[in-house]
Design an enzyme around this catalytic site. Structure first.
Site, PDB file in Angstrom:
ATOM      1  N   ARG A 124      -2.469  17.433 -18.528  1.00  0.00           N
ATOM      2  CA  ARG A 124      -1.662  18.433 -17.810  1.00  0.00           C
ATOM      3  C   ARG A 124      -0.687  19.159 -18.730  1.00  0.00           C
ATOM      4  NH1 ARG A 124      -1.010  15.260 -11.975  1.00  0.00           N
ATOM      5  NH2 ARG A 124      -2.984  16.056 -11.166  1.00  0.00           N
ATOM      6  N   GLN A 137      -0.391   2.356 -10.550  1.00  0.00           N
ATOM      7  CA  GLN A 137      -1.799   1.938 -10.484  1.00  0.00           C
ATOM      8  C   GLN A 137      -1.991   0.613 -11.199  1.00  0.00           C
ATOM      9  OE1 GLN A 137      -4.049   5.365 -11.798  1.00  0.00           O
ATOM     10  NE2 GLN A 137      -3.623   6.489  -9.905  1.00  0.00           N
ATOM     11  N   ARG A 180     -11.101   8.929 -18.079  1.00  0.00           N
ATOM     12  CA  ARG A 180      -9.719   8.428 -18.018  1.00  0.00           C
ATOM     13  C   ARG A 180      -9.629   6.948 -18.404  1.00  0.00           C
ATOM     14  NH1 ARG A 180      -6.964  10.472 -12.643  1.00  0.00           N
ATOM     15  NH2 ARG A 180      -5.138   9.637 -13.738  1.00  0.00           N
ATOM     16  N   ASP A 238       3.673  13.260 -10.629  1.00  0.00           N
ATOM     17  CA  ASP A 238       2.613  14.201 -10.241  1.00  0.00           C
ATOM     18  C   ASP A 238       3.135  15.628 -10.066  1.00  0.00           C
ATOM     19  OD1 ASP A 238       0.730  12.196 -10.292  1.00  0.00           O
ATOM     20  OD2 ASP A 238       0.938  11.720  -8.164  1.00  0.00           O
ATOM     21  N   LYS A 274      -1.083  10.678  -0.021  1.00  0.00           N
ATOM     22  CA  LYS A 274      -2.344  10.204  -0.607  1.00  0.00           C
ATOM     23  C   LYS A 274      -2.238   8.736  -1.005  1.00  0.00           C
ATOM     24  CE  LYS A 274      -3.769  12.226  -4.577  1.00  0.00           C
ATOM     25  NZ  LYS A 274      -4.011  11.254  -5.652  1.00  0.00           N
ATOM     26  N   GLY A 307      -8.277   8.328  -9.434  1.00  0.00           N
ATOM     27  CA  GLY A 307      -7.779   7.272 -10.320  1.00  0.00           C
ATOM     28  C   GLY A 307      -7.222   6.101  -9.527  1.00  0.00           C
ATOM     29  N   ARG A 356      -3.763   2.947   0.310  1.00  0.00           N
ATOM     30  CA  ARG A 356      -3.340   1.556   0.500  1.00  0.00           C
ATOM     31  C   ARG A 356      -3.566   1.095   1.946  1.00  0.00           C
ATOM     32  NH1 ARG A 356      -1.109   3.875  -3.823  1.00  0.00           N
ATOM     33  NH2 ARG A 356      -0.174   2.621  -5.483  1.00  0.00           N
TER      34      ARG A 356
HETATM   35  C1  S3P Z   1      -0.609   6.755  -7.964  1.00  0.00           C
HETATM   36  C2  S3P Z   1       0.074   6.472  -9.103  1.00  0.00           C
HETATM   37  C3  S3P Z   1       0.323   7.447 -10.171  1.00  0.00           C
HETATM   38  C4  S3P Z   1       0.047   8.880  -9.707  1.00  0.00           C
HETATM   39  C5  S3P Z   1      -1.220   8.992  -8.908  1.00  0.00           C
HETATM   40  C6  S3P Z   1      -1.161   8.085  -7.680  1.00  0.00           C
HETATM   41  C7  S3P Z   1      -0.795   5.687  -6.953  1.00  0.00           C
HETATM   42  O1  S3P Z   1      -0.504   7.159 -11.265  1.00  0.00           O
HETATM   43  O2  S3P Z   1      -0.012   9.752 -10.808  1.00  0.00           O
HETATM   44  O3  S3P Z   1      -1.438  10.318  -8.482  1.00  0.00           O
HETATM   45  O4  S3P Z   1      -1.158   5.978  -5.806  1.00  0.00           O
HETATM   46  O5  S3P Z   1      -0.571   4.519  -7.300  1.00  0.00           O
HETATM   47  P1  S3P Z   1      -0.052   6.141 -12.446  1.00  0.00           P
HETATM   48  O6  S3P Z   1       0.090   4.808 -11.868  1.00  0.00           O
HETATM   49  O7  S3P Z   1      -1.188   6.217 -13.430  1.00  0.00           O
HETATM   50  O8  S3P Z   1       1.220   6.714 -12.983  1.00  0.00           O
END
Ligand code: S3P
Length: 429
Positions: free
Chosen positions: A347, A170, A123, A316, A22, A95, A27
């Site tokens: 969670r 993120q 969030r 995750d 994912k 997110g 990206r």
């Molecule tokens: C992700 C970063 C993670 C992860 C999310 C995907 C990403 O989040 O939990 O499912 O693709 O950059 P955080 O950066 O908030 O830890």
């Protein structure tokens, strides 16, 4: 509301291929859209989260076509070729879409608005908006500027040097994407290394990205070049089958073509430390990402202590780690995982409540859980709380429960793993 009933399994067998990663799929759309020339993406995850990203870029004038075999072709528009979207961009449940796009959109020459579903709109966004503001970003939101919808007025950005209090890919990625448009370098440091897919893919597309111990610097000025991206299978999806095979007696399962980037493979380290038999077969590299086949056999598990640097590498996977812990002998303690409280749902609360309904003994802590193993799980009725990973973790627990488990609100599995139920049904035949 979709509901699924899962019964006890006699063992999982054969070979499966889990859908594409994912994070890497998101990206590939973003960088492919900002590159010069065409980007071809093989193994793209056709899940709801990634479609939110795909639709967002289409709405900014990017031509993205899909061949019959699912291969995407992205007509890159160059760093300055996106167009102002004609409407609000809906990030759905994702997110990653909303947070990475705030950085990318902050440096455009147009106005945009990002929103999402009722879970995403709860969030926290300040974690990206505050450091972006130090780069000159102009972004407004509800809740004192912390919640979507977010309104972004693109503006000239300058580089920054940011010490992130949380290990978050993120946050890091939003700043690096903003940094592509900034004057001067952008540096992000984090307490532990979070997933580095953005750094790897930016580099693969030709950006000047310089990782160093504790952080990464992006030096702007180079254009991105369209590439072929081969997306490996998502280790976060494979994780459900790793735990399912470990806890269901008599299982032997081969999961082909899984991404084993060390910033993502914490789940393998955790399950091996618990006594799980997982072999990496034929390790190789695809588009700058390490990949292997995973051979897993059912194993007796022991409780362990989990905390520190492995936490962001498995962030995750804690819902399904909790299922493994409930089936292990002894106590498992999870610490340093406060971030679990602000995922698709809280969670820590969701797992404690829902696995508890099946008889697991879980004490929630502010930054994790204490799970007493060896409980006899029983059948019952549980809820996903609208969270894909809770739904799939409950399905895994159901395989070893004494009776049928009915899981409410399971349509959310389509956000990351559209064929989860089909693969599970095939593996248990
Ligand atoms: C992700 C970063 C993670 C992860 C999310 C995907 C990403 O989040 O939990 O499912 O693709 O950059 P955080 O950066 O908030 O830890």
């Amino acid at each position: 509301m979709e509901t699924r009933t899962v019964s006890t399994a006699a063992g999982l067998h054969g070979e499966i291929i889990v859908p594409g990663d994912k994070s890497i799929s998101h990206r590939s759309i973003m960088l492919g859209s900002l590159a010069d020339g065409t980007t071809v993406v093989r193994g793209f995850l056709h899940g709801e989260d990634n479609h939110a990203t795909l639709n967002a870029f289409r709405s900014m004038g990017v031509d993205i076509s899909e061949a019959a075999d699912g291969v995407l072709s992205i007509g890159g528009r160059g760093l300055h070729g996106l167009q102002e979207p004609g409407d609000v961009i809906d990030c759905g449940n994702s997110g990653t879409t909303i947070r990475l796009m705030t950085g990318l959109l902050a440096g455009q020459r147009f106005f945009s608005v990002l929103t999402g579903d009722r879970y995403l709109r709860r969030r926290p966004m300040q974690r990206v908006l505050n450091p972006l503001a130090t780069m000159g970003a102009r972004i407004w939101g509800r809740g004192g500027g912390d919640l979507a919808p977010l309104a972004i007025q693109g503006s000239p950005l300058h580089g920054t040097s940011y010490d992130s209090p949380i290990a978050s890919a993120q946050v890091k990625s939003a700043l690096l994407l903003g940094g592509l448009y900034a004057e001067g370098e952008t540096t992000v440091r984090e307490p532990h290394l979070s997933r580095d897919h953005s750094e790897r893919m930016l580099r693969y597309f030709g950006a000047d990205v310089r990782p160093f111990p504790g952080g990464v610097t992006l030096v702007p000025g180079r254009s991105l070049e369209g590439r072929e991206v081969v997306v490996p299978g998502d280790i976060s999806s494979a994780a459900f089958f790793l735990v399912a095979a470990l806890i269901t007696p008599g299982s032997e399962l081969l999961i082909r073509n899984v991404g084993v980037n060390p910033t993502r493979s914490g789940i393998i380290d955790i399950l091996r430390a618990m006594g799980g038999s997982i072999e990496l077969v034929e390790p190789r590299e695809l588009s700058g990402e390490p990949v292997a086949d995973l051979l897993v056999r059912s194993s007796p598990l022991q409780g362990i202590e989990i905390g520190g640097e492995v936490v962001p590498r498995a962030i995750d996977e804690f819902p399904v780690v909790s299922v493994a812990a409930a089936c292990a002998e002894g106590t498992t303690t999870i610490r340093d995982a406060r971030e679990l409280r602000v995922k698709e749902t809280d969670r820590i609360a969701a797992i404690s409540t829902e696995l508890g309904k099946l008889g697991a003994r879980i004490a929630p802590r502010e930054d994790g859980m204490e799970i007493e193993g060896g409980a006899f799980l029983r059948g019952g009725r549980v809820s996903s709380h609208g969270d894909h990973r809770i739904a799939m973790s409950m399905a895994v627990a159901s395989l070893v429960a004494g009776g049928e488990v009915t899981i409410d609100d399971t349509a959310c599995t389509a956000t990351s793993f559209p064929n989860f139920w089909e693969l599970l049904a095939n593996a248990r035949k």
